[in-house]
Design an enzyme around this catalytic site. Structure first.
Site, PDB file in Angstrom:
ATOM      1  N   HIS A 176      33.074  98.805  95.973  1.00 34.32           N
ATOM      2  CA  HIS A 176      32.239  99.511  94.867  1.00 34.32           C
ATOM      3  C   HIS A 176      32.460 101.004  94.746  1.00 34.32           C
ATOM      4  O   HIS A 176      32.196 101.454  93.929  1.00 34.32           O
ATOM      5  CB  HIS A 176      30.751  99.426  95.265  1.00 34.32           C
ATOM      6  CG  HIS A 176      30.231  97.932  94.951  1.00 34.32           C
ATOM      7  ND1 HIS A 176      30.219  96.926  95.743  1.00 34.32           N
ATOM      8  CD2 HIS A 176      29.595  97.561  93.901  1.00 34.32           C
ATOM      9  CE1 HIS A 176      29.773  95.824  95.183  1.00 34.32           C
ATOM     10  NE2 HIS A 176      29.383  96.153  93.914  1.00 34.32           N
ATOM     11  N   GLU A 219      29.346  99.234  83.453  1.00 33.52           N
ATOM     12  CA  GLU A 219      30.744  99.589  82.845  1.00 33.52           C
ATOM     13  C   GLU A 219      30.900  99.830  81.761  1.00 33.52           C
ATOM     14  O   GLU A 219      31.925  99.805  80.982  1.00 33.52           O
ATOM     15  CB  GLU A 219      32.082  98.534  83.698  1.00 33.52           C
ATOM     16  CG  GLU A 219      31.927  97.379  82.984  1.00 33.52           C
ATOM     17  CD  GLU A 219      31.164  96.127  83.709  1.00 33.52           C
ATOM     18  OE1 GLU A 219      31.399  95.117  83.460  1.00 33.52           O
ATOM     19  OE2 GLU A 219      29.838  96.676  84.255  1.00 33.52           O
ATOM     20  N   ASP A 264      33.199 103.029  91.463  1.00 33.51           N
ATOM     21  CA  ASP A 264      32.808 104.289  90.936  1.00 33.51           C
ATOM     22  C   ASP A 264      34.032 105.088  90.722  1.00 33.51           C
ATOM     23  O   ASP A 264      33.589 105.775  89.698  1.00 33.51           O
ATOM     24  CB  ASP A 264      32.083 104.833  92.134  1.00 33.51           C
ATOM     25  CG  ASP A 264      30.546 104.180  92.297  1.00 33.51           C
ATOM     26  OD1 ASP A 264      30.423 103.258  91.592  1.00 33.51           O
ATOM     27  OD2 ASP A 264      29.991 104.334  93.602  1.00 33.51           O
ATOM     28  N   ASN A 301      35.312  95.691  91.951  1.00 35.15           N
ATOM     29  CA  ASN A 301      34.588  95.903  92.868  1.00 35.15           C
ATOM     30  C   ASN A 301      34.564  94.668  93.890  1.00 35.15           C
ATOM     31  O   ASN A 301      34.505  95.189  95.210  1.00 35.15           O
ATOM     32  CB  ASN A 301      33.081  95.520  92.134  1.00 35.15           C
ATOM     33  CG  ASN A 301      32.573  96.787  91.637  1.00 35.15           C
ATOM     34  OD1 ASN A 301      32.971  98.001  91.889  1.00 35.15           O
ATOM     35  ND2 ASN A 301      31.730  96.704  90.537  1.00 35.15           N
ATOM     36  N   ASP A 338      34.175  99.076  77.409  1.00 34.06           N
ATOM     37  CA  ASP A 338      34.019  98.473  78.655  1.00 34.06           C
ATOM     38  C   ASP A 338      35.062  98.273  79.382  1.00 34.06           C
ATOM     39  O   ASP A 338      36.445  97.944  78.932  1.00 34.06           O
ATOM     40  CB  ASP A 338      33.434  96.830  78.153  1.00 34.06           C
ATOM     41  CG  ASP A 338      32.728  96.180  79.116  1.00 34.06           C
ATOM     42  OD1 ASP A 338      31.665  96.350  79.485  1.00 34.06           O
ATOM     43  OD2 ASP A 338      33.569  95.396  80.063  1.00 34.06           O
TER      44      ASP A 338
END
Length: 290
Positions: A140, A170, A144, A135, A127
Protein backbone atom coordinates in the site's frame (compact mmCIF):
# COMPACT_ATOMS: atom_id res chain seq x y z
CA UNK A 1 0.77 28.46 9.94
CA UNK A 2 0.48 24.79 9.08
CA UNK A 3 1.19 23.12 12.41
CA UNK A 4 0.86 23.98 16.08
CA UNK A 5 4.25 22.38 16.65
CA UNK A 6 6.00 24.72 14.22
CA UNK A 7 5.39 27.79 16.38
CA UNK A 8 3.95 31.14 15.41
CA UNK A 9 4.84 32.96 12.22
CA UNK A 10 5.99 36.57 12.00
CA UNK A 11 2.51 37.97 11.37
CA UNK A 12 1.11 36.17 14.42
CA UNK A 13 3.95 37.45 16.61
CA UNK A 14 3.33 41.03 15.46
CA UNK A 15 -0.37 40.60 16.26
CA UNK A 16 0.47 39.30 19.76
CA UNK A 17 2.81 42.25 20.41
CA UNK A 18 0.18 44.76 19.29
CA UNK A 19 -2.52 42.97 21.30
CA UNK A 20 -0.34 42.93 24.45
CA UNK A 21 0.67 46.60 24.06
CA UNK A 22 -2.91 47.73 23.45
CA UNK A 23 -4.26 45.69 26.38
CA UNK A 24 -1.58 46.91 28.79
CA UNK A 25 -2.06 50.54 27.76
CA UNK A 26 -5.82 50.23 28.09
CA UNK A 27 -5.66 48.71 31.57
CA UNK A 28 -3.10 51.28 32.74
CA UNK A 29 -5.18 54.16 31.40
CA UNK A 30 -8.27 52.94 33.23
CA UNK A 31 -6.27 52.44 36.45
CA UNK A 32 -4.79 55.95 36.26
CA UNK A 33 -8.14 57.61 35.62
CA UNK A 34 -9.89 55.72 38.43
CA UNK A 35 -7.02 56.43 40.82
CA UNK A 36 -6.99 60.14 40.00
CA UNK A 37 -10.76 60.40 40.47
CA UNK A 38 -10.77 58.81 43.93
CA UNK A 39 -7.35 59.88 45.32
CA UNK A 40 -7.17 63.53 44.21
CA UNK A 41 -8.98 64.85 47.34
CA UNK A 42 -6.29 63.33 49.63
CA UNK A 43 -3.49 65.64 48.53
CA UNK A 44 -0.45 65.68 46.26
CA UNK A 45 1.76 63.28 48.28
CA UNK A 46 -0.85 60.54 48.41
CA UNK A 47 -1.68 61.24 44.79
CA UNK A 48 1.94 60.77 43.67
CA UNK A 49 2.26 57.41 45.43
CA UNK A 50 -1.10 56.21 44.21
CA UNK A 51 -0.36 57.19 40.62
CA UNK A 52 2.93 55.26 40.64
CA UNK A 53 1.04 52.20 41.83
CA UNK A 54 -1.65 52.81 39.21
CA UNK A 55 1.05 52.70 36.55
CA UNK A 56 3.19 49.87 37.91
CA UNK A 57 0.62 47.28 38.98
CA UNK A 58 -1.44 47.20 35.72
CA UNK A 59 1.74 46.98 33.63
CA UNK A 60 3.13 44.23 35.83
CA UNK A 61 -0.05 42.17 35.52
CA UNK A 62 -1.38 43.12 32.10
CA UNK A 63 1.71 42.51 29.97
CA UNK A 64 2.15 38.78 30.78
CA UNK A 65 -1.62 38.26 30.96
CA UNK A 66 -2.35 39.75 27.55
CA UNK A 67 0.72 38.04 26.05
CA UNK A 68 -0.51 34.63 27.21
CA UNK A 69 -4.05 35.35 26.00
CA UNK A 70 -2.70 36.54 22.64
CA UNK A 71 -0.62 33.39 22.19
CA UNK A 72 -3.61 31.19 23.02
CA UNK A 73 -5.83 33.10 20.60
CA UNK A 74 -3.31 32.65 17.79
CA UNK A 75 -2.94 28.97 18.56
CA UNK A 76 -6.72 28.64 18.47
CA UNK A 77 -6.82 30.42 15.10
CA UNK A 78 -4.09 28.08 13.83
CA UNK A 79 -6.06 25.06 15.05
CA UNK A 80 -9.19 26.34 13.29
CA UNK A 81 -7.20 26.79 10.07
CA UNK A 82 -5.91 23.24 10.34
CA UNK A 83 -9.43 21.92 10.92
CA UNK A 84 -10.65 23.83 7.88
CA UNK A 85 -7.85 22.38 5.77
CA UNK A 86 -8.53 18.88 7.09
CA UNK A 87 -12.22 19.22 6.26
CA UNK A 88 -11.52 20.28 2.65
CA UNK A 89 -8.30 18.58 1.55
CA UNK A 90 -7.16 15.00 1.18
CA UNK A 91 -4.32 14.35 3.58
CA UNK A 92 -2.32 12.12 1.20
CA UNK A 93 -2.44 13.96 -2.12
CA UNK A 94 -3.28 17.51 -1.06
CA UNK A 95 -6.22 17.59 -3.49
CA UNK A 96 -9.67 18.73 -2.50
CA UNK A 97 -11.63 15.90 -0.96
CA UNK A 98 -14.81 14.69 -2.62
CA UNK A 99 -17.18 16.81 -0.52
CA UNK A 100 -15.22 20.03 -1.06
CA UNK A 101 -14.70 19.37 -4.77
CA UNK A 102 -18.39 18.65 -5.31
CA UNK A 103 -19.43 21.69 -3.28
CA UNK A 104 -17.08 24.09 -5.10
CA UNK A 105 -18.03 22.83 -8.56
CA UNK A 106 -21.75 22.85 -7.75
CA UNK A 107 -21.49 26.45 -6.53
CA UNK A 108 -19.67 27.51 -9.70
CA UNK A 109 -22.22 25.77 -11.91
CA UNK A 110 -25.11 27.47 -10.09
CA UNK A 111 -23.40 30.85 -10.53
CA UNK A 112 -22.93 30.29 -14.27
CA UNK A 113 -26.61 29.50 -14.69
CA UNK A 114 -27.35 33.12 -13.79
CA UNK A 115 -25.08 34.57 -16.48
CA UNK A 116 -26.41 35.44 -19.96
CA UNK A 117 -23.39 34.01 -21.81
CA UNK A 118 -21.72 31.40 -19.58
CA UNK A 119 -18.39 29.94 -20.63
CA UNK A 120 -17.83 26.37 -21.77
CA UNK A 121 -16.51 24.16 -18.96
CA UNK A 122 -15.17 20.64 -18.64
CA UNK A 123 -15.24 17.89 -16.05
CA UNK A 124 -12.70 15.08 -16.09
CA UNK A 125 -12.88 11.89 -14.07
CA UNK A 126 -9.57 9.99 -13.81
CA UNK A 127 -8.89 6.54 -12.46
CA UNK A 128 -5.59 4.73 -11.96
CA UNK A 129 -5.39 1.57 -14.06
CA UNK A 130 -5.02 -1.78 -12.29
CA UNK A 131 -4.56 -0.04 -8.96
CA UNK A 132 -5.48 -3.08 -6.88
CA UNK A 133 -2.68 -4.95 -8.62
CA UNK A 134 -0.22 -2.27 -7.49
CA UNK A 135 -1.34 -2.60 -3.87
CA UNK A 136 -1.37 -6.39 -3.97
CA UNK A 137 2.04 -6.78 -5.63
CA UNK A 138 4.02 -3.91 -4.15
CA UNK A 139 2.19 -2.89 -1.00
CA UNK A 140 0.00 0.00 0.00
CA UNK A 141 2.92 2.39 0.44
CA UNK A 142 3.69 1.94 -3.25
CA UNK A 143 0.03 2.58 -3.97
CA UNK A 144 0.20 5.79 -1.97
CA UNK A 145 3.28 6.86 -3.93
CA UNK A 146 1.38 6.24 -7.16
CA UNK A 147 -1.54 8.41 -6.02
CA UNK A 148 0.79 11.24 -5.01
CA UNK A 149 2.56 11.02 -8.38
CA UNK A 150 -0.78 11.19 -10.25
CA UNK A 151 -1.90 14.21 -8.23
CA UNK A 152 1.43 15.95 -8.91
CA UNK A 153 1.16 15.50 -12.67
CA UNK A 154 -2.45 16.70 -12.60
CA UNK A 155 -1.44 19.92 -10.84
CA UNK A 156 1.32 20.58 -13.34
CA UNK A 157 -1.03 20.08 -16.29
CA UNK A 158 -4.05 21.97 -14.92
CA UNK A 159 -2.26 24.84 -13.18
CA UNK A 160 -4.58 27.52 -11.83
CA UNK A 161 -7.32 27.15 -14.46
CA UNK A 162 -9.26 24.46 -12.63
CA UNK A 163 -10.01 22.49 -9.48
CA UNK A 164 -8.51 19.10 -8.62
CA UNK A 165 -10.14 16.67 -6.22
CA UNK A 166 -9.63 13.14 -4.99
CA UNK A 167 -13.04 11.55 -5.32
CA UNK A 168 -12.16 8.41 -3.43
CA UNK A 169 -9.63 5.60 -3.61
CA UNK A 170 -7.71 5.93 -6.88
CA UNK A 171 -10.29 8.17 -8.58
CA UNK A 172 -9.71 11.89 -9.18
CA UNK A 173 -11.73 14.73 -10.63
CA UNK A 174 -10.69 17.86 -12.54
CA UNK A 175 -13.03 20.75 -13.21
CA UNK A 176 -11.86 23.40 -15.68
CA UNK A 177 -13.81 26.63 -15.29
CA UNK A 178 -13.41 28.04 -18.78
CA UNK A 179 -12.50 25.28 -21.18
CA UNK A 180 -11.87 25.96 -24.85
CA UNK A 181 -13.02 22.93 -26.87
CA UNK A 182 -9.77 22.94 -28.84
CA UNK A 183 -7.55 22.71 -25.75
CA UNK A 184 -9.39 20.64 -23.17
CA UNK A 185 -8.67 17.35 -24.95
CA UNK A 186 -5.00 18.32 -25.13
CA UNK A 187 -4.97 18.99 -21.39
CA UNK A 188 -6.42 15.57 -20.62
CA UNK A 189 -3.95 13.92 -22.97
CA UNK A 190 -1.11 15.84 -21.32
CA UNK A 191 -2.13 14.42 -17.95
CA UNK A 192 -2.32 10.90 -19.35
CA UNK A 193 1.09 11.11 -21.01
CA UNK A 194 2.74 12.74 -18.01
CA UNK A 195 1.53 10.01 -15.67
CA UNK A 196 2.60 7.25 -18.07
CA UNK A 197 6.02 8.77 -18.83
CA UNK A 198 7.00 10.38 -15.54
CA UNK A 199 4.72 8.56 -13.19
CA UNK A 200 7.55 6.47 -11.93
CA UNK A 201 8.68 3.01 -11.26
CA UNK A 202 7.00 2.62 -7.90
CA UNK A 203 8.88 -0.57 -7.10
CA UNK A 204 11.56 -2.78 -8.71
CA UNK A 205 10.26 -4.40 -11.90
CA UNK A 206 6.91 -2.64 -11.55
CA UNK A 207 4.97 -1.52 -14.61
CA UNK A 208 4.54 2.26 -15.04
CA UNK A 209 1.40 3.73 -13.53
CA UNK A 210 -1.23 4.78 -16.06
CA UNK A 211 -4.62 6.46 -15.88
CA UNK A 212 -7.84 6.32 -17.85
CA UNK A 213 -9.69 9.61 -18.26
CA UNK A 214 -13.29 10.42 -19.06
CA UNK A 215 -14.07 14.01 -20.09
CA UNK A 216 -17.38 15.84 -20.41
CA UNK A 217 -17.19 19.16 -22.25
CA UNK A 218 -20.36 21.18 -21.82
CA UNK A 219 -22.17 24.50 -21.84
CA UNK A 220 -24.71 25.77 -19.33
CA UNK A 221 -27.25 25.43 -17.85
CA UNK A 222 -26.57 21.97 -16.42
CA UNK A 223 -26.63 20.07 -13.14
CA UNK A 224 -23.33 18.88 -11.68
CA UNK A 225 -24.68 15.38 -11.05
CA UNK A 226 -25.62 15.00 -14.72
CA UNK A 227 -22.27 16.18 -16.02
CA UNK A 228 -20.48 13.90 -13.58
CA UNK A 229 -22.58 11.03 -14.93
CA UNK A 230 -21.45 11.83 -18.48
CA UNK A 231 -17.78 12.08 -17.51
CA UNK A 232 -18.03 8.86 -15.52
CA UNK A 233 -19.55 7.11 -18.52
CA UNK A 234 -16.60 8.27 -20.62
CA UNK A 235 -14.23 6.88 -18.00
CA UNK A 236 -16.17 3.61 -18.16
CA UNK A 237 -15.69 3.67 -21.92
CA UNK A 238 -11.94 4.31 -21.60
CA UNK A 239 -11.58 1.43 -19.16
CA UNK A 240 -13.39 -0.96 -21.47
CA UNK A 241 -11.51 -0.01 -24.63
CA UNK A 242 -7.99 -0.69 -23.39
CA UNK A 243 -7.22 1.70 -20.48
CA UNK A 244 -4.46 4.33 -20.51
CA UNK A 245 -6.58 6.52 -22.78
CA UNK A 246 -8.77 9.61 -22.91
CA UNK A 247 -12.42 9.50 -23.92
CA UNK A 248 -14.05 12.90 -24.43
CA UNK A 249 -17.61 13.78 -25.29
CA UNK A 250 -19.14 17.19 -25.91
CA UNK A 251 -22.62 17.53 -24.50
CA UNK A 252 -25.17 19.44 -26.54
CA UNK A 253 -28.90 19.87 -26.11
CA UNK A 254 -30.61 16.73 -27.33
CA UNK A 255 -34.14 15.31 -27.00
CA UNK A 256 -34.52 13.65 -23.63
CA UNK A 257 -31.87 15.78 -21.94
CA UNK A 258 -28.58 14.88 -20.38
CA UNK A 259 -29.97 12.04 -18.27
CA UNK A 260 -31.22 10.25 -21.36
CA UNK A 261 -27.82 10.81 -22.97
CA UNK A 262 -26.06 9.27 -19.97
CA UNK A 263 -28.34 6.24 -20.02
CA UNK A 264 -27.78 5.64 -23.72
CA UNK A 265 -24.03 6.03 -23.33
CA UNK A 266 -23.98 3.36 -20.66
CA UNK A 267 -25.97 1.11 -22.99
CA UNK A 268 -23.37 1.56 -25.72
CA UNK A 269 -25.33 3.88 -27.99
CA UNK A 270 -22.97 6.87 -27.89
CA UNK A 271 -22.55 6.88 -31.66
CA UNK A 272 -26.24 7.58 -32.14
CA UNK A 273 -25.94 10.76 -30.07
CA UNK A 274 -22.56 12.36 -30.56
CA UNK A 275 -19.00 11.32 -31.30
CA UNK A 276 -16.59 10.56 -28.51
CA UNK A 277 -12.87 11.06 -28.96
CA UNK A 278 -10.53 8.43 -27.59
CA UNK A 279 -6.76 8.64 -27.70
CA UNK A 280 -3.93 6.40 -26.69
CA UNK A 281 -0.39 7.42 -27.35
CA UNK A 282 -0.11 9.00 -30.79
CA UNK A 283 -3.00 7.09 -32.31
CA UNK A 284 -6.30 8.98 -31.85
CA UNK A 285 -9.42 7.18 -32.99
CA UNK A 286 -13.15 7.77 -33.08
CA UNK A 287 -15.17 5.71 -30.64
CA UNK A 288 -18.88 5.10 -31.10
CA UNK A 289 -19.55 2.74 -28.21
CA UNK A 290 -18.11 0.59 -25.47
Amino acid sequence: MTSLDEGLDRRAIIWIVNWTFSGAVGCTTVAVLVTYYYIAPFGAEVMATSMRLALFIPLLLAIPLFAVIGIKLQQLACANDLLTLASRYDGLTGCLNRAAFTSDVTAFVAEQDLKPFPATSALMVLDADHFKRINDRHGHLAGDDALVAIATEMRLAVGDVGLIGRLGGEEFGVFVHHAHPATIGAMAERIRLAVAEHGQAIAPDADPVTVSIGVALFTYPVQYEDIFKIADDQLYLAKNTGRNRVCLIEYSRLPGGIRAMATQLREGLAGALTDGFASQGDEPSRVAGR
